[in-house]
Scaffold this active site. Structure first.
Site, PDB file in Angstrom:
ATOM      1  N   GLU A  93       0.817  -1.216   0.000  1.00 46.94           N
ATOM      2  CA  GLU A  93       0.000   0.000   0.000  1.00 46.94           C
ATOM      3  C   GLU A  93       0.850   1.265   0.000  1.00 46.94           C
ATOM      4  O   GLU A  93       0.575   2.197  -0.753  1.00 46.94           O
ATOM      5  CB  GLU A  93      -0.911   0.004   1.231  1.00 46.94           C
ATOM      6  N   GLU A  94       1.888   1.315   0.812  1.00 50.29           N
ATOM      7  CA  GLU A  94       2.598   2.567   1.035  1.00 50.29           C
ATOM      8  C   GLU A  94       3.932   2.692   0.304  1.00 50.29           C
ATOM      9  O   GLU A  94       4.420   3.797   0.111  1.00 50.29           O
ATOM     10  CB  GLU A  94       2.817   2.781   2.536  1.00 50.29           C
TER      11      GLU A  94
ATOM     12  N   SER B  40     -11.575   9.212   1.648  1.00 47.76           N
ATOM     13  CA  SER B  40     -10.329   8.765   2.265  1.00 47.76           C
ATOM     14  C   SER B  40      -9.702   9.927   3.050  1.00 47.76           C
ATOM     15  O   SER B  40     -10.321  10.431   3.977  1.00 47.76           O
ATOM     16  CB  SER B  40      -9.384   8.207   1.190  1.00 47.76           C
TER      17      SER B  40
ATOM     18  N   ASP C 202     -13.485  -2.554   3.959  1.00 42.14           N
ATOM     19  CA  ASP C 202     -12.361  -1.673   3.633  1.00 42.14           C
ATOM     20  C   ASP C 202     -11.108  -2.163   4.348  1.00 42.14           C
ATOM     21  O   ASP C 202     -10.981  -2.044   5.572  1.00 42.14           O
ATOM     22  CB  ASP C 202     -12.700  -0.238   4.063  1.00 42.14           C
TER      23      ASP C 202
ATOM     24  N   HIS D 235     -12.273  -0.086  -0.093  1.00 42.97           N
ATOM     25  CA  HIS D 235     -12.067   1.362   0.019  1.00 42.97           C
ATOM     26  C   HIS D 235     -12.686   2.125  -1.156  1.00 42.97           C
ATOM     27  O   HIS D 235     -13.138   3.259  -0.995  1.00 42.97           O
ATOM     28  CB  HIS D 235     -10.566   1.645   0.100  1.00 42.97           C
TER      29      HIS D 235
END
Length: 728
Positions: A196-197, A598, A673, A705
């Protein structure tokens, strides 16, 4: 230069009036069905591009007779020159493809199934390009990240958290790792937070000679487990996965090199500290030298190492530190030159992201680009001509233009100067490129060029879409700049009804994201969300957007201004933006709303609560409501850990400010999510109830999400539209 408010307001009024006059009265209104059901405004593009080794062709994934096909395109003419892979003939409905180094084999994937944002698994086949014969890998079991070896003999892939090899000539399967286990050990694939990051999924790489495989191992056994319930059966199912929330334990990561000849695996020395990140591995031009990046837990120190792949011994080459954080995204263009003596990387160490040239030992040769603007991407390197091709914000933070510069930092030239946004796909030999160009008013135009900038052919001009758009009453995005409380200039845009009337008072809906390094105010073609804003404009709304402090494309100081205190300055800027609009003579100051998704949902919630005297309505979709619930990598980069900076986590949490809620609030979240957990909204709801605040909420069962799939997209935007009509 910042225009005065009066001058800017008059300019906006003049522009708004002129554009509405020019559009006439007989044009169609944008409908919800146009946007969400009919796909009326979907633009065409050119995808699946692979540049071919002979420098005369590129390949592209297209559809022929209802089946996927890979065609060969002549670079000199832009014309199709043959079919390389035919899905009909192969009997495979593939969705992706790649070639090995000499293009004698192709790897195709079918029945691809998404896991998280970037991870997937599918059924893979190797196709012999000479005979057309296909070879199915693992008897059709779904695998991940299948990759052909540089020497053309083997394929490596990940299955059940382990790395495997298949010898294509004998079909012999070799298991490289054996201890992989769900929610414990992952080999060669990223864990959730890295995916994800750090924008990665595959975590292994072949050495240039095909004799070794370097991979990252994730030991996530001590990472706390998050549990989501999946609804739809008599007894809901539990889905458990490792998710490190801020301040909690991360995976213990290590780098290893597997030697195919000996069958042995060597661990690489990354230091004694285990509470670190190892987000990148690269092979240098030397097949026995592996490079890797190490970040400390707070991400304010980035180290580049070179390691001996045979012994695992490593040497520190570059160390970059910051009082705030060193952004991995701004240090992710590492390229080793074929001379074996130098490399190029990007960094924002001087305050803006630029290109640097180093000797192999880490000593700086020179900074190649410089100025108060950012290199957003390096797209080509012509070592023979000693030229670097890149995209930057030099013309404006709202634009992306294409440049070439000599390796010595001289001879800079603009290759794509047209105002708007250029995305470039350049051939590996830097002789040709494809330009994907759009503006806020014009859908993407895809053109093939020589490296000099000379256009060879228009590959897609979206003329059919442009003709269709001419039939609609569309409003222009009007860009502007205004000063926030400390005098900092902020960029924004405004969209008004096509039948705009200076004598009317309009409601304003502000759209916000606002997270670190993001950008909404950009001169580029929008997607579905932009056309929803057009639909709202057709219903009598003014839609506007402001990029607050902390957003991207304006240098390190602007982006890092929100460090250790997320939400504070961003919300001030959104409130100032709302006050700016409220002073316009055609705006009803009592009907200003804000919405976001978000990080934008976090912003819209907080803006309504803190700015309760200016905002009447807010919609928050999938919001973070406390950064204590979000992941380690993203959150601690900007806030440090909760243990070090509790106030930074709590002072600007919407949960902290529920008592200030006065206006209309709609809270929406998907229960499935995996990114911003439904838990965020549950806790905000509890706080609102305790504070005796009335609000509206809606949840989407099992939706992730994006809240998409099935009828969800249509439903959520219909719901938000109706809410805005009623409340704003």
């Amino acid at each position: 230069m910042i225009k005065s408010w009066k001058v800017l307001c008059l300019a906006l009024v003049f522009a708004l009036g002129l554009s509405s006059i020019s559009q006439g009265q007989a044009l169609k209104k944008v409908t919800m069905e146009d946007v969400f059901k009919n796909g009326s405004f979907t633009q065409k593009t050119v995808s699946g591009i692979n540049w071919m080794k002979d420098g005369q062709f590129y390949s592209s994934l297209v559809e022929k007779n209802g089946a996927p096909a890979v065609v060969k395109i002549n670079l000199a003419t832009g014309e199709e020159a043959g079919i390389l892979l035919d899905g009909s003939a192969l009997g495979v409905d593939f969705s992706s493809y790649s070639f090995n180094t000499d293009e004698s084999k192709a790897l195709i994937a079918a029945e691809v199934e998404s896991i998280y944002r970037r991870s997937s698994k599918g059924i893979f086949y190797v196709v012999d390009m000479a005979t057309g014969q296909k070879q199915q890998l693992m008897n059709g079991e779904k695998i991940s990240y299948a990759t052909l070896s540089p020497d053309n003999d083997k394929v490596a892939f990940v299955k059940d958290n382990n790395i495997f090899l298949v010898d294509l000539s004998t079909n012999k399967l070799t298991q490289v790792t054996a201890e992989g286990e769900w929610n414990k050990i992952i080999n060669g694939a990223a864990d959730w937070v890295y995916e994800e990051e750090f924008s990665m999924a595959q975590a292994f790489k072949w050495s240039p000679d095909g004799k070794k495989i370097a991979f990252i191992r994730f030991d996530e056994s001590q990472v706390p487990e998050f549990n989501m319930q999946i609804w739809g059966t008599l007894y809901p199912k539990d889905y458990k996965f490792k998710y490190p929330k801020a301040g909690e334990k991360n995976s213990v990561v290590s780098i290893h090199v597997y030697d195919l000849a000996s069958g042995k695996t060597q661990k690489v020395d990354a230091g004694t500290e285990t509470d670190i990140y190892l987000p990148r591995i690269y092979w240098t031009k030397d097949a026995n030298t592996l490079a890797f990046i190490r970040l400390n837990r707070l991400q304010n120190q980035l180290d580049l190492f070179h390691a001996d792949a045979s012994t695992g011994a490593s040497k520190l080459i570059i160390s970059e530190t910051s009082k705030t954080y060193v952004d991995m995204e701004y240090n992710d263009d590492l390229q080793y030159l074929s001379d074996g003596k130098t490399f190029i990387r990007t960094s924002e160490q001087d305050g803006f992201k630029h290109i640097y040239h180093y000797n192999l030992d880490g000593s700086l040769i020179r900074q190649i680009t410089t100025g108060n603007w950012e290199v957003t991407a390096m797209v080509g390197l012509d070592e023979k001509a000693k030229k670097i091709y890149y995209i930057s914000t030099e013309a404006s933070p709202l634009e992306r233009n294409f440049y070439v510069i000599n390796l010595d930092g001289k001879g800079k030239k603009t290759l794509a100067p047209a105002k708007g946004t250029h995305a470039i796909n350049m051939s590996s030999d830097s002789k040709f490129y494809i330009d994907y160009y759009s503006t806020a008013d014009t859908p993407v135009k895809v053109t093939l060029h020589e490296a000099s900038g000379k256009e060879i052919k228009v590959l897609e001009d979206n003329q059919a879409l442009k003709d269709k758009l001419a039939d609609y009453a569309l409003a222009k995005k009007e860009f502007f700049t205004f000063p926030t409380v400390d005098g900092t200039a902020l960029n924004g845009y405004i969209i008004k009804p096509a039948d705009f009337d200076l004598n009317k008072k309009y409601p304003v809906l502000m759209y916000v994201y606002g997270g670190p390094g993001s950008q909404n105010v950009l001169n580029s073609w929008g997607g579905m969300r932009d056309f929803w804003h057009q639909q709202l404009a057709s219903e009598g709304f003014i839609v506007a957007c402001v990029d607050n402090r902390g957003t991207g494309a304006r240098g390190r100081d602007f982006k890092h201004a929100t460090y250790a205190n997320l939400g504070k300055l961003e919300v001030i800027d959104q409130i100032e933006g709302a006050k700016f609009f409220a002073k316009m003579p055609f705006v009803d100051p009592a009907r200003i709303g804000i919405w976001g998704w978000s990080y934008g949902g976090y912003m819209s919630s907080l803006s309504l609560m803190i700015g309760n005297d200016i905002f009447k309505t807010a919609i928050a979709v999938a919001p973070v409501t406390t950064w204590r619930y979000y992941d380690t990598v993203y959150t601690e980069r900007y806030l440090q850990t909760p243990q070090l900076n509790a106030a930074g986590y709590d002072d600007n949490s919407p949960i902290t400010h529920v008592n200030k809620l006065k206006g209309n609030f709609l809270l929406i979240h998907g229960t499935g999510d995996d990114n911003v957990h439904f838990q965020n909204s549950v806790d905000l709801v509890n706080a609102l109830i305790t504070a005796d605040k009335q609000f509206d909420s809606f949840y989407y069962p099992n939706k992730a999400h994006s809240i998409s799939g099935g009828n969800a997209t249509w439903h959520i935007y219909t719901q938000m539209t109706n809410y805005l009509k009623e409340k704003l």
